[in-house]
Design a protein around this motif. Structure first.
Motif, PDB file in Angstrom:
ATOM      1  N   GLU A  20     -40.761   7.345  82.143  1.00 37.56           N
ATOM      2  CA  GLU A  20     -39.628   6.656  82.745  1.00 37.56           C
ATOM      3  C   GLU A  20     -38.960   5.746  81.721  1.00 37.56           C
ATOM      4  O   GLU A  20     -39.599   5.264  80.799  1.00 37.56           O
ATOM      5  CB  GLU A  20     -40.068   5.864  83.974  1.00 37.56           C
ATOM      6  N   TYR A  82     -37.215   4.253  92.121  1.00 36.54           N
ATOM      7  CA  TYR A  82     -37.523   5.370  91.225  1.00 36.54           C
ATOM      8  C   TYR A  82     -38.870   5.984  91.568  1.00 36.54           C
ATOM      9  O   TYR A  82     -39.026   7.215  91.516  1.00 36.54           O
ATOM     10  CB  TYR A  82     -37.496   4.908  89.765  1.00 36.54           C
ATOM     11  N   CYS A  83     -39.819   5.148  91.964  1.00 36.49           N
ATOM     12  CA  CYS A  83     -41.120   5.672  92.400  1.00 36.49           C
ATOM     13  C   CYS A  83     -40.946   6.561  93.640  1.00 36.49           C
ATOM     14  O   CYS A  83     -41.588   7.612  93.744  1.00 36.49           O
ATOM     15  CB  CYS A  83     -42.085   4.529  92.699  1.00 36.49           C
ATOM     16  N   GLN A  86     -39.579   9.832  92.454  1.00 38.39           N
ATOM     17  CA  GLN A  86     -40.627  10.636  91.813  1.00 38.39           C
ATOM     18  C   GLN A  86     -41.523  11.298  92.848  1.00 38.39           C
ATOM     19  O   GLN A  86     -41.977  12.422  92.640  1.00 38.39           O
ATOM     20  CB  GLN A  86     -41.466   9.769  90.873  1.00 38.39           C
ATOM     21  N   GLN A  87     -41.781  10.612  93.953  1.00 36.27           N
ATOM     22  CA  GLN A  87     -42.596  11.219  95.009  1.00 36.27           C
ATOM     23  C   GLN A  87     -41.899  12.442  95.583  1.00 36.27           C
ATOM     24  O   GLN A  87     -42.547  13.367  96.029  1.00 36.27           O
ATOM     25  CB  GLN A  87     -42.878  10.194  96.113  1.00 36.27           C
ATOM     26  N   LYS A  89     -40.232  14.369  93.731  1.00 36.22           N
ATOM     27  CA  LYS A  89     -40.110  15.234  92.550  1.00 36.22           C
ATOM     28  C   LYS A  89     -38.665  15.283  92.025  1.00 36.22           C
ATOM     29  O   LYS A  89     -38.165  16.321  91.636  1.00 36.22           O
ATOM     30  CB  LYS A  89     -40.634  16.637  92.852  1.00 36.22           C
ATOM     31  N   ARG A  90     -38.018  14.099  92.036  1.00 38.63           N
ATOM     32  CA  ARG A  90     -36.663  13.983  91.514  1.00 38.63           C
ATOM     33  C   ARG A  90     -36.605  12.865  90.492  1.00 38.63           C
ATOM     34  O   ARG A  90     -37.436  11.966  90.498  1.00 38.63           O
ATOM     35  CB  ARG A  90     -35.676  13.646  92.649  1.00 38.63           C
ATOM     36  N   LYS A  91     -35.621  12.938  89.607  1.00 37.45           N
ATOM     37  CA  LYS A  91     -35.403  11.876  88.628  1.00 37.45           C
ATOM     38  C   LYS A  91     -34.161  11.056  88.955  1.00 37.45           C
ATOM     39  O   LYS A  91     -33.970   9.969  88.429  1.00 37.45           O
ATOM     40  CB  LYS A  91     -35.249  12.458  87.217  1.00 37.45           C
TER      41      LYS A  91
END
Length: 128
Positions: A20, A82-83, A86-87, A89-91
């Motif tokens: 990150e 952002y976490c 991520q869960q 599965k994206r940025k």
């Protein structure tokens, strides 16, 4: 210094654990022109403070502390959002990531009513 040599004049972001992006810490005073401790423009922060009718005067130290607090707040909520991304599965951050971060962290509870989060979540459930 590599960023300044590249001609952008702004420090580049480094990658933290997990890939990150991590912004560099505020620069310490070096006496060089352009050295800043705050990433937010202090004149804008001062204008926001003066927009409050209850505030008549605000010192530079108070403006700086408010700017720094705002930076830390935005950094914290962005990391939490952002976490959530991520869960999934994206940025890329999306509104729902901010909504999930606000719901998950008690310190952000004051934003639920302000952003209409409770109604936003309920309307999404009804449309599903």
């Amino acid at each position: 210094m590599a960023a300044a040599a590249a001609g952008s004049g702004t420090p580049r972001e480094e990658e933290g654990p997990g890939g990150e992006a991590v912004a560099p810490p505020p620069q310490a005073p070096t006496g060089a022109p352009g050295a800043r401790l705050s990433r937010l423009p202090l004149a804008r922060v001062k204008a926001l403070v003066k927009a409050d009718p209850d505030v008549t005067l605000a010192g530079q130290e108070a403006i700086f502390i408010l700017a720094r607090a705002a930076e830390l707040f935005v950094e914290t909520i962005a990391k939490d959002a952002y976490c959530c991304a991520q869960q999934g599965k994206r940025k890329t951050l999306q509104r729902r990531d901010l909504d999930n971060a606000i719901e998950a962290v008690d310190e952000f509870a004051f934003l639920e009513d302000y952003l209409g989060l409770s109604g936003h979540t309920q309307s999404n459930q009804m449309n599903s």
